[in-house]
Design a protein around this motif. Structure first.
Motif, PDB file in Angstrom:
ATOM      1  N   TRP A  59       0.786  -1.230   0.000  1.00 34.14           N
ATOM      2  CA  TRP A  59       0.000   0.000   0.000  1.00 34.14           C
ATOM      3  C   TRP A  59       0.822   1.287   0.000  1.00 34.14           C
ATOM      4  CZ3 TRP A  59      -5.008  -0.854  -0.849  1.00 34.14           C
ATOM      5  CH2 TRP A  59      -5.543  -2.093  -0.504  1.00 34.14           C
ATOM      6  N   ALA A  60       2.078   1.212   0.430  1.00 34.03           N
ATOM      7  CA  ALA A  60       2.856   2.440   0.608  1.00 34.03           C
ATOM      8  C   ALA A  60       3.059   3.203  -0.698  1.00 34.03           C
ATOM      9  CB  ALA A  60       4.201   2.110   1.251  1.00 34.03           C
ATOM     10  N   ILE A  61       3.342   2.488  -1.791  1.00 35.59           N
ATOM     11  CA  ILE A  61       3.624   3.162  -3.057  1.00 35.59           C
ATOM     12  C   ILE A  61       2.414   3.945  -3.547  1.00 35.59           C
ATOM     13  CG2 ILE A  61       3.053   1.028  -4.283  1.00 35.59           C
ATOM     14  CD1 ILE A  61       5.402   3.881  -5.409  1.00 35.59           C
ATOM     15  N   ILE A  62       1.202   3.471  -3.252  1.00 38.45           N
ATOM     16  CA  ILE A  62      -0.001   4.180  -3.689  1.00 38.45           C
ATOM     17  C   ILE A  62      -0.069   5.563  -3.035  1.00 38.45           C
ATOM     18  CG2 ILE A  62      -2.529   4.118  -3.681  1.00 38.45           C
ATOM     19  CD1 ILE A  62      -2.341   1.081  -3.734  1.00 38.45           C
ATOM     20  N   VAL A  63       0.378   5.635  -1.785  1.00 34.77           N
ATOM     21  CA  VAL A  63       0.314   6.894  -1.038  1.00 34.77           C
ATOM     22  C   VAL A  63       1.376   7.879  -1.514  1.00 34.77           C
ATOM     23  CG1 VAL A  63       0.389   7.936   1.258  1.00 34.77           C
ATOM     24  CG2 VAL A  63      -0.625   5.670   0.950  1.00 34.77           C
ATOM     25  N   VAL A  64       2.588   7.402  -1.783  1.00 34.85           N
ATOM     26  CA  VAL A  64       3.689   8.319  -2.119  1.00 34.85           C
ATOM     27  C   VAL A  64       3.812   8.579  -3.618  1.00 34.85           C
ATOM     28  CG1 VAL A  64       4.970   7.518  -0.103  1.00 34.85           C
ATOM     29  CG2 VAL A  64       5.487   6.549  -2.347  1.00 34.85           C
ATOM     30  N   MET A  65       3.027   7.898  -4.445  1.00 31.27           N
ATOM     31  CA  MET A  65       3.197   8.019  -5.891  1.00 31.27           C
ATOM     32  C   MET A  65       3.152   9.465  -6.389  1.00 31.27           C
ATOM     33  SD  MET A  65       1.092   6.185  -9.014  1.00 31.27           S
ATOM     34  CE  MET A  65       1.253   4.568  -8.263  1.00 31.27           C
ATOM     35  N   PRO A  66       2.170  10.304  -5.984  1.00 33.25           N
ATOM     36  CA  PRO A  66       2.180  11.693  -6.477  1.00 33.25           C
ATOM     37  C   PRO A  66       3.421  12.472  -6.051  1.00 33.25           C
ATOM     38  CG  PRO A  66       0.029  11.105  -5.579  1.00 33.25           C
ATOM     39  CD  PRO A  66       0.968  10.018  -5.186  1.00 33.25           C
ATOM     40  N   GLU A  67       3.857  12.283  -4.804  1.00 31.58           N
ATOM     41  CA  GLU A  67       5.051  12.988  -4.328  1.00 31.58           C
ATOM     42  C   GLU A  67       6.292  12.512  -5.070  1.00 31.58           C
ATOM     43  OE1 GLU A  67       5.250  15.440  -2.191  1.00 31.58           O
ATOM     44  OE2 GLU A  67       3.105  15.496  -1.745  1.00 31.58           O
ATOM     45  N   ALA A  68       6.419  11.195  -5.252  1.00 27.86           N
ATOM     46  CA  ALA A  68       7.574  10.666  -5.965  1.00 27.86           C
ATOM     47  C   ALA A  68       7.583  11.133  -7.415  1.00 27.86           C
ATOM     48  CB  ALA A  68       7.565   9.135  -5.901  1.00 27.86           C
ATOM     49  N   GLY A 120      14.373  -2.584   1.245  1.00 26.51           N
ATOM     50  CA  GLY A 120      13.677  -1.969   0.118  1.00 26.51           C
ATOM     51  C   GLY A 120      13.149  -0.587   0.437  1.00 26.51           C
ATOM     52  N   PHE A 121      12.507  -0.432   1.586  1.00 29.33           N
ATOM     53  CA  PHE A 121      11.964   0.883   1.945  1.00 29.33           C
ATOM     54  C   PHE A 121      13.080   1.902   2.180  1.00 29.33           C
ATOM     55  CE2 PHE A 121       7.822  -1.168   3.027  1.00 29.33           C
ATOM     56  CZ  PHE A 121       6.999  -0.270   2.370  1.00 29.33           C
ATOM     57  N   VAL A 122      14.150   1.492   2.832  1.00 31.67           N
ATOM     58  CA  VAL A 122      15.261   2.432   3.075  1.00 31.67           C
ATOM     59  C   VAL A 122      15.906   2.827   1.753  1.00 31.67           C
ATOM     60  CG1 VAL A 122      17.543   2.686   4.112  1.00 31.67           C
ATOM     61  CG2 VAL A 122      15.689   1.619   5.421  1.00 31.67           C
ATOM     62  N   LEU A 123      16.149   1.843   0.879  1.00 31.76           N
ATOM     63  CA  LEU A 123      16.742   2.147  -0.424  1.00 31.76           C
ATOM     64  C   LEU A 123      15.836   3.065  -1.234  1.00 31.76           C
ATOM     65  CD1 LEU A 123      19.003   1.609  -2.481  1.00 31.76           C
ATOM     66  CD2 LEU A 123      17.724  -0.408  -3.234  1.00 31.76           C
ATOM     67  N   ALA A 124      14.517   2.822  -1.209  1.00 31.65           N
ATOM     68  CA  ALA A 124      13.586   3.685  -1.937  1.00 31.65           C
ATOM     69  C   ALA A 124      13.589   5.097  -1.372  1.00 31.65           C
ATOM     70  CB  ALA A 124      12.176   3.095  -1.878  1.00 31.65           C
ATOM     71  N   GLY A 125      13.708   5.201  -0.052  1.00 29.58           N
ATOM     72  CA  GLY A 125      13.724   6.524   0.570  1.00 29.58           C
ATOM     73  C   GLY A 125      14.925   7.359   0.166  1.00 29.58           C
ATOM     74  N   SER A 186      -0.037   9.442   5.840  1.00 27.85           N
ATOM     75  CA  SER A 186      -0.602  10.769   5.575  1.00 27.85           C
ATOM     76  C   SER A 186      -0.345  11.719   6.725  1.00 27.85           C
ATOM     77  CB  SER A 186      -2.108  10.647   5.312  1.00 27.85           C
ATOM     78  OG  SER A 186      -2.790  10.208   6.477  1.00 27.85           O
ATOM     79  N   LEU A 187      -0.178  11.191   7.921  1.00 30.64           N
ATOM     80  CA  LEU A 187       0.157  12.032   9.062  1.00 30.64           C
ATOM     81  C   LEU A 187       1.646  12.376   9.100  1.00 30.64           C
ATOM     82  CD1 LEU A 187      -1.941  10.248  11.868  1.00 30.64           C
ATOM     83  CD2 LEU A 187      -2.470  12.400  10.703  1.00 30.64           C
ATOM     84  N   ALA A 188       2.482  11.442   8.671  1.00 30.71           N
ATOM     85  CA  ALA A 188       3.931  11.642   8.767  1.00 30.71           C
ATOM     86  C   ALA A 188       4.495  12.464   7.616  1.00 30.71           C
ATOM     87  CB  ALA A 188       4.635  10.284   8.820  1.00 30.71           C
ATOM     88  N   MET A 189       3.972  12.269   6.410  1.00 30.11           N
ATOM     89  CA  MET A 189       4.574  12.905   5.245  1.00 30.11           C
ATOM     90  C   MET A 189       4.576  14.432   5.287  1.00 30.11           C
ATOM     91  SD  MET A 189       3.274  10.209   2.309  1.00 30.11           S
ATOM     92  CE  MET A 189       3.461  11.373   0.972  1.00 30.11           C
ATOM     93  N   PRO A 190       3.511  15.094   5.761  1.00 30.57           N
ATOM     94  CA  PRO A 190       3.594  16.557   5.845  1.00 30.57           C
ATOM     95  C   PRO A 190       4.654  17.041   6.848  1.00 30.57           C
ATOM     96  CG  PRO A 190       1.308  15.823   5.932  1.00 30.57           C
ATOM     97  CD  PRO A 190       2.156  14.607   6.088  1.00 30.57           C
ATOM     98  N   LEU A 191       5.013  16.202   7.801  1.00 34.71           N
ATOM     99  CA  LEU A 191       5.961  16.603   8.835  1.00 34.71           C
ATOM    100  C   LEU A 191       7.405  16.300   8.454  1.00 34.71           C
ATOM    101  CD1 LEU A 191       4.017  15.330  11.999  1.00 34.71           C
ATOM    102  CD2 LEU A 191       4.099  17.662  11.072  1.00 34.71           C
ATOM    103  N   ILE A 192       7.665  15.133   7.870  1.00 36.67           N
ATOM    104  CA  ILE A 192       9.043  14.723   7.609  1.00 36.67           C
ATOM    105  C   ILE A 192       9.311  14.399   6.145  1.00 36.67           C
ATOM    106  CG2 ILE A 192       9.335  13.853   9.958  1.00 36.67           C
ATOM    107  CD1 ILE A 192       8.915  11.042   8.926  1.00 36.67           C
ATOM    108  N   GLY A 193       8.288  14.459   5.293  1.00 34.59           N
ATOM    109  CA  GLY A 193       8.472  14.172   3.872  1.00 34.59           C
ATOM    110  C   GLY A 193       8.317  12.695   3.563  1.00 34.59           C
ATOM    111  N   TRP A 194       8.112  12.383   2.274  1.00 34.45           N
ATOM    112  CA  TRP A 194       7.864  10.986   1.912  1.00 34.45           C
ATOM    113  C   TRP A 194       9.105  10.123   2.038  1.00 34.45           C
ATOM    114  CZ3 TRP A 194      10.246   8.124  -1.858  1.00 34.45           C
ATOM    115  CH2 TRP A 194      10.958   8.813  -2.847  1.00 34.45           C
ATOM    116  N   ARG A 195      10.273  10.704   1.803  1.00 37.92           N
ATOM    117  CA  ARG A 195      11.505   9.916   1.882  1.00 37.92           C
ATOM    118  C   ARG A 195      11.773   9.434   3.311  1.00 37.92           C
ATOM    119  NH1 ARG A 195      14.907   9.929  -2.495  1.00 37.92           N
ATOM    120  NH2 ARG A 195      14.398  11.341  -4.234  1.00 37.92           N
ATOM    121  N   ALA A 196      11.713  10.336   4.255  1.00 45.01           N
ATOM    122  CA  ALA A 196      11.931   9.945   5.648  1.00 45.01           C
ATOM    123  C   ALA A 196      10.836   8.997   6.130  1.00 45.01           C
ATOM    124  CB  ALA A 196      11.992  11.189   6.539  1.00 45.01           C
ATOM    125  N   THR A 197       9.624   9.196   5.620  1.00 48.09           N
ATOM    126  CA  THR A 197       8.526   8.290   5.973  1.00 48.09           C
ATOM    127  C   THR A 197       8.823   6.884   5.486  1.00 48.09           C
ATOM    128  OG1 THR A 197       6.916  10.095   5.876  1.00 48.09           O
ATOM    129  CG2 THR A 197       6.061   7.846   5.708  1.00 48.09           C
TER     130      THR A 197
END
Length: 436
Positions: A59-68, A120-125, A186-197
């Motif tokens: 599910w994570a990629i669906i959330v970050v797709m617009p930002e990425a 995978g998540f760390v490398l993607a970030g 959705s709560l974390a991304m406005p605070l720390i960005g999608w990469r850190a999330t």
């Protein structure tokens, strides 16, 4: 007080195999854990937790797709590539990790999942471009492969009377992941960005799944597998087809039902936008569908324990076809909310029933491979159905034919599962008449 027997044999016990004491009691006397006991329920709770954690990979990629997409400066089709790679890898890893579960137990597949998802998540970030970001989602797809098919196969060995409920509870981890992880992101991304999330998700999963895997070290005893083998052999004799042919039919049924299922799930938001209701209303309908899907998924387990997986799947397939047909006749805002809710109630329990049927009819020592293969077919069905519905829309400028396409694929699914149910019932009645 005697505990319930280990298995309800679907047919007469062969001569020479009659038991004079409860198999469950024999297992406990030998130091093992009988199915449906306290340990089984503790393992079920832990399995649900792990499935919810591992489900983040889907599910994570669906959330970050617009930002990425904005970050990498690519178009929407290119930004969708990581999702496609993740889903394809997920399908194949579900089969491979299912086979590994049969041979080595669930611990090693979970260790692979925790490590692959964390890396995978760390490398993607930290990905500098879309190529690295996409490659990272191959690792994420590998890691997500344990969370559905292999986990359902594992828990199925620890329950008999409540096997249907146990399987659907573990399967609900996927829906819970789709509810919880996007909210947290959705709560974390406005605070720390999608990469850190993304990095945070990877660290959380690695830090939790790897140690939790050690708590899953126990494996069912040989007596459990022996009794399950006798039960599935007797039940399979009622159907009267080979395990290989049965698996082929289940793969075809799983693929076709999810081609049908994908139309509302993948295109509902866009459909609402085309009708002028706005994508926000479409997202609300999708959330309603998923929430009611959890209810139907759990409910289907109780139904399966009462009437069997085949009958439950047949009912679910028929009702999903009814809901898809309703989309052809109702396109008002309120009616779409109602129809989407109905669709969620009808479709949520379908996919886990394939795991229940595999455990009812196929050799238990091959459960991970069989369930993994059928579940992978459902994943490919979702991927193909979502794409083909888009092709139909491009050709016709309307979703009406796409919904009709879903109805036709659902009819194929219903024909297969109804035939299997009818054949088993007919042969069982013939056997009872001959025995009388």
């Amino acid at each position: 007080m005697d505990r319930p027997p280990l298995l309800a044999i679907a047919g007469p016990v062969p001569q020479g195999r009659a038991m004079t004491r409860s198999p469950a009691r024999s297992i406990e006397d030998g130091g093992g854990y009988a199915p449906d006991g306290p340990y089984s329920f503790a393992r079920l709770a832990l399995s649900l937790l792990i499935s919810t954690l591992v489900g983040a990979g889907m599910w994570a990629i669906i959330v970050v797709m617009p930002e990425a997409q904005r970050d990498f400066g690519v178009d929407r089709s290119a930004a969708s590539l990581p999702y496609t790679l993740m889903m394809c890898t997920l399908a194949f890893s579900t089969i491979a990790l299912g086979r590994m579960t049969d041979r080595r137990g669930i611990v090693l597949p979970l260790a692979i999942s925790g490590s692959s998802l964390g890396l995978g998540f760390v490398l993607a970030g930290y990905a500098p471009n879309l190529i690295v970001f996409s490659a990272a989602h191959v690792l994420i797809g590998v890691g997500a492969g344990t969370g559905f098919g292999p986990m359902m196969a594992d828990i199925s060995h620890w329950f008999v009377k409540r096997r249907g409920v146990a399987v659907v509870v573990v399967a609900s981890g996927n829906y819970l992941a789709g509810t919880i992880w996007p909210l947290l992101m959705s709560l974390a991304m406005p605070l720390i960005g999608w990469r850190a999330t993304y990095v945070g998700i990877g660290l959380i999963i690695a830090a939790t799944v790897l140690p939790l895997a050690l708590a899953m070290r126990r494996r069912p005893s040989a007596a459990v597998f022996d009794e399950a083998e006798a039960a599935t052999a007797a039940a399979r004799a009622d159907v009267g087809i080979t395990p290989r042919m049965l698996l082929v039919l289940l793969v075809l049924a799983g693929f076709s039902c999810c081609v049908a299922m994908s139309m509302p799930q993948v295109h509902l938001v866009a459909y609402c936008g085309d009708l002028g209701y706005g994508v926000a209303h479409g997202a609300e309908m999708l959330s309603l569908m998923m929430a009611l899907g959890i209810i139907s998924r759990i409910g289907s387990g109780f139904v399966a324990d009462a009437i069997g997986g085949s009958a439950t799947l047949m009912i679910g397939s028929f009702m999903q076809g009814v809901a898809l047909t309703l989309y052809l006749y109702f396109d008002g805002l309120t009616s779409l909310f109602v129809v989407s809710g109905i669709f969620g109630l009808f479709q949520g329990g379908i996919v886990p029933m394939y795991a229940v049927i595999c455990r009812e009819l196929l050799p238990p020592r091959q459960a991970g491979a069989a369930i993994g293969l059928v579940v992978s077919a459902t994943i490919f069905g979702m991927a193909f159905g979502g794409y083909f519905s888009g092709v139909i829309f491009d050709l016709t400028s309307s979703y009406r034919m796409a919904f009709l396409n879903g109805v036709l694929w659902n009819a194929l699914n219903f024909a297969i599962v109804a035939w299997l149910f009818w054949r088993r019932q007919r042969r069982a009645r013939v056997g009872q008449l001959l025995a009388a």
